[in-house]
Write a protein that holds these residues in place. Structure first.
Motif, PDB file in Angstrom:
ATOM      1  N   PHE A   1      36.686  49.367  44.062  1.00 11.41           N
ATOM      2  CA  PHE A   1      38.292  49.801  44.467  1.00 11.41           C
ATOM      3  C   PHE A   1      38.188  50.630  45.352  1.00 11.41           C
ATOM      4  N   ARG A   2      37.367  51.634  45.538  1.00 10.53           N
ATOM      5  CA  ARG A   2      37.709  52.635  46.818  1.00 10.53           C
ATOM      6  C   ARG A   2      37.267  51.815  47.972  1.00 10.53           C
ATOM      7  N   SER A   3      36.270  51.284  48.241  1.00 11.49           N
ATOM      8  CA  SER A   3      35.822  50.479  49.293  1.00 11.49           C
ATOM      9  C   SER A   3      36.868  49.430  49.793  1.00 11.49           C
ATOM     10  N   ARG A   4      37.427  48.694  48.644  1.00  8.87           N
ATOM     11  CA  ARG A   4      38.265  47.655  49.192  1.00  8.87           C
ATOM     12  C   ARG A   4      39.696  48.282  49.513  1.00  8.87           C
ATOM     13  N   TRP A   5      40.286  49.014  48.721  1.00  4.60           N
ATOM     14  CA  TRP A   5      41.447  49.588  48.730  1.00  4.60           C
ATOM     15  C   TRP A   5      41.904  50.877  48.863  1.00  4.60           C
ATOM     16  N   GLN A   6      40.641  51.694  49.016  1.00  7.71           N
ATOM     17  CA  GLN A   6      40.872  53.177  49.064  1.00  7.71           C
ATOM     18  C   GLN A   6      41.683  54.064  48.029  1.00  7.71           C
ATOM     19  N   ALA A   7      41.550  53.479  46.707  1.00  6.55           N
ATOM     20  CA  ALA A   7      42.070  54.094  45.810  1.00  6.55           C
ATOM     21  C   ALA A   7      41.432  53.469  44.353  1.00  6.55           C
ATOM     22  N   SER A   8      41.577  54.144  43.279  1.00  2.99           N
ATOM     23  CA  SER A   8      40.767  54.067  42.152  1.00  2.99           C
ATOM     24  C   SER A   8      41.950  53.469  41.251  1.00  2.99           C
ATOM     25  N   TYR A   9      42.251  52.173  41.250  1.00  5.49           N
ATOM     26  CA  TYR A   9      43.246  51.421  40.670  1.00  5.49           C
ATOM     27  C   TYR A   9      43.007  51.330  39.015  1.00  5.49           C
ATOM     28  N   ASP A  10      44.100  51.252  38.294  1.00 11.13           N
ATOM     29  CA  ASP A  10      43.889  51.286  36.954  1.00 11.13           C
ATOM     30  C   ASP A  10      43.906  49.490  36.557  1.00 11.13           C
ATOM     31  N   MET A  11      43.028  49.206  35.493  1.00 11.44           N
ATOM     32  CA  MET A  11      42.687  47.860  35.207  1.00 11.44           C
ATOM     33  C   MET A  11      43.118  47.752  33.768  1.00 11.44           C
ATOM     34  N   GLN A  12      43.764  46.426  33.257  1.00  8.37           N
ATOM     35  CA  GLN A  12      44.140  46.285  32.209  1.00  8.37           C
ATOM     36  C   GLN A  12      43.759  44.974  31.684  1.00  8.37           C
ATOM     37  N   ILE A  13      43.587  44.841  30.350  1.00  4.21           N
ATOM     38  CA  ILE A  13      43.356  43.609  29.521  1.00  4.21           C
ATOM     39  C   ILE A  13      44.802  43.153  29.174  1.00  4.21           C
ATOM     40  N   VAL A  14      45.355  42.048  29.358  1.00  2.00           N
ATOM     41  CA  VAL A  14      46.698  41.464  29.017  1.00  2.00           C
ATOM     42  C   VAL A  14      46.511  40.230  28.405  1.00  2.00           C
ATOM     43  N   THR A  15      47.155  40.168  26.996  1.00  2.00           N
ATOM     44  CA  THR A  15      47.344  38.956  26.510  1.00  2.00           C
ATOM     45  C   THR A  15      48.722  38.149  26.464  1.00  2.00           C
ATOM     46  N   ARG A  16      48.795  36.789  27.123  1.00  2.00           N
ATOM     47  CA  ARG A  16      49.773  36.199  27.237  1.00  2.00           C
ATOM     48  C   ARG A  16      49.754  34.779  26.572  1.00  2.00           C
ATOM     49  N   ARG A  17      50.427  34.389  25.948  1.00  2.00           N
ATOM     50  CA  ARG A  17      50.375  32.837  25.304  1.00  2.00           C
ATOM     51  C   ARG A  17      48.926  32.473  24.900  1.00  2.00           C
ATOM     52  N   ARG A  18      48.204  33.374  24.281  1.00  2.00           N
ATOM     53  CA  ARG A  18      46.693  33.344  23.522  1.00  2.00           C
ATOM     54  C   ARG A  18      46.014  33.205  24.624  1.00  2.00           C
ATOM     55  N   ARG A  19      45.909  33.792  25.641  1.00  2.00           N
ATOM     56  CA  ARG A  19      45.320  33.709  26.987  1.00  2.00           C
ATOM     57  C   ARG A  19      44.894  35.216  27.509  1.00  2.00           C
ATOM     58  N   LEU A  20      43.786  35.491  27.877  1.00  2.00           N
ATOM     59  CA  LEU A  20      43.341  36.812  28.314  1.00  2.00           C
ATOM     60  C   LEU A  20      43.456  36.818  29.957  1.00  2.00           C
ATOM     61  N   TYR A  21      43.984  37.879  30.451  1.00  2.00           N
ATOM     62  CA  TYR A  21      44.037  38.121  31.814  1.00  2.00           C
ATOM     63  C   TYR A  21      43.585  39.544  32.095  1.00  2.00           C
ATOM     64  N   VAL A  22      42.706  39.730  33.099  1.00  2.00           N
ATOM     65  CA  VAL A  22      42.502  41.016  33.590  1.00  2.00           C
ATOM     66  C   VAL A  22      43.464  41.447  34.772  1.00  2.00           C
ATOM     67  N   GLN A  23      43.937  42.752  34.670  1.00  2.00           N
ATOM     68  CA  GLN A  23      44.844  42.941  35.835  1.00  2.00           C
ATOM     69  C   GLN A  23      44.403  44.069  36.434  1.00  2.00           C
ATOM     70  N   VAL A  24      44.611  44.194  37.816  1.00  2.00           N
ATOM     71  CA  VAL A  24      44.479  45.280  38.474  1.00  2.00           C
ATOM     72  C   VAL A  24      46.038  45.873  38.762  1.00  2.00           C
ATOM     73  N   MET A  25      46.294  47.196  38.292  1.00  2.00           N
ATOM     74  CA  MET A  25      47.579  47.398  38.254  1.00  2.00           C
ATOM     75  C   MET A  25      47.674  48.281  39.707  1.00  2.00           C
ATOM     76  N   TRP A  26      48.791  48.488  39.876  1.00  2.00           N
ATOM     77  CA  TRP A  26      49.471  49.451  41.161  1.00  2.00           C
ATOM     78  C   TRP A  26      49.275  50.920  40.985  1.00  2.00           C
ATOM     79  N   ALA A  27      49.147  51.457  39.775  1.00  2.00           N
ATOM     80  CA  ALA A  27      48.837  52.920  39.580  1.00  2.00           C
ATOM     81  C   ALA A  27      47.442  52.847  39.893  1.00  2.00           C
ATOM     82  N   TYR A  28      47.223  54.318  40.371  1.00  2.00           N
ATOM     83  CA  TYR A  28      45.678  54.631  40.677  1.00  2.00           C
ATOM     84  C   TYR A  28      45.587  56.159  40.386  1.00  2.00           C
ATOM     85  N   LEU A  29      44.534  56.454  39.990  1.00  2.00           N
ATOM     86  CA  LEU A  29      43.768  57.653  39.637  1.00  2.00           C
ATOM     87  C   LEU A  29      44.245  58.902  40.678  1.00  2.00           C
ATOM     88  N   GLU A  30      44.278  58.579  41.937  1.00  2.00           N
ATOM     89  CA  GLU A  30      44.570  59.462  42.881  1.00  2.00           C
ATOM     90  C   GLU A  30      45.936  59.925  42.973  1.00  2.00           C
TER      91      GLU A  30
END
Length: 114
Positions: free
Chosen positions: A22-51
């Motif tokens: 995250f830090r090398s690509r986007w210079q921030a430590s982004y939040d990551m979530q697992i989201v379930t929609r219609r019985r499918r799992l997604y990994v999402q990189v959120m816009w909020a970040y630790l810094e």
């Protein structure tokens, strides 16, 4: 004839690896979530970040949360797919727009879905 090596599973993703990526690509430590929609799992990189001042987690809590997300990814056997996606996606998280990757899970999603 040359032998083709059997494909080996990807190394599990670690919290340190993902934070460094995250830090090398986007210079921030982004939040990551697992989201379930219609019985499918997604990994999402959120816009909020630790810094961010308004980020709701401490660094320790952020790393614990990220470890929990990566536990699901690793148990599904999708570490390689997620790693490749994080390294090659052309997009970047922006306010109100998360990056999203569907996890195929190869029939193992039932153990993660309620």
């Amino acid at each position: 004839m040359p032998q083709v090596a059997a494909s080996t599973p990807a190394e599990p993703l670690s919290t340190d690896e993902v934070v460094a990526l995250f830090r090398s690509r986007w210079q921030a430590s982004y939040d990551m979530q697992i989201v379930t929609r219609r019985r499918r799992l997604y990994v999402q990189v959120m816009w909020a970040y630790l810094e961010q001042q308004s980020f709701p987690l401490t660094e320790d809590a952020y790393r614990q949360h990220l470890a929990e997300v990566l536990e699901v990814v690793n148990r599904l056997g999708e570490a390689g797919a997620v790693r490749d996606w994080l390294q090659t996606t052309k997009d970047r998280p922006r306010l109100g727009k998360a990056l999203s990757l569907q996890l195929p899970g190869e029939g193992r999603l039932e153990e993660f879905l309620l």
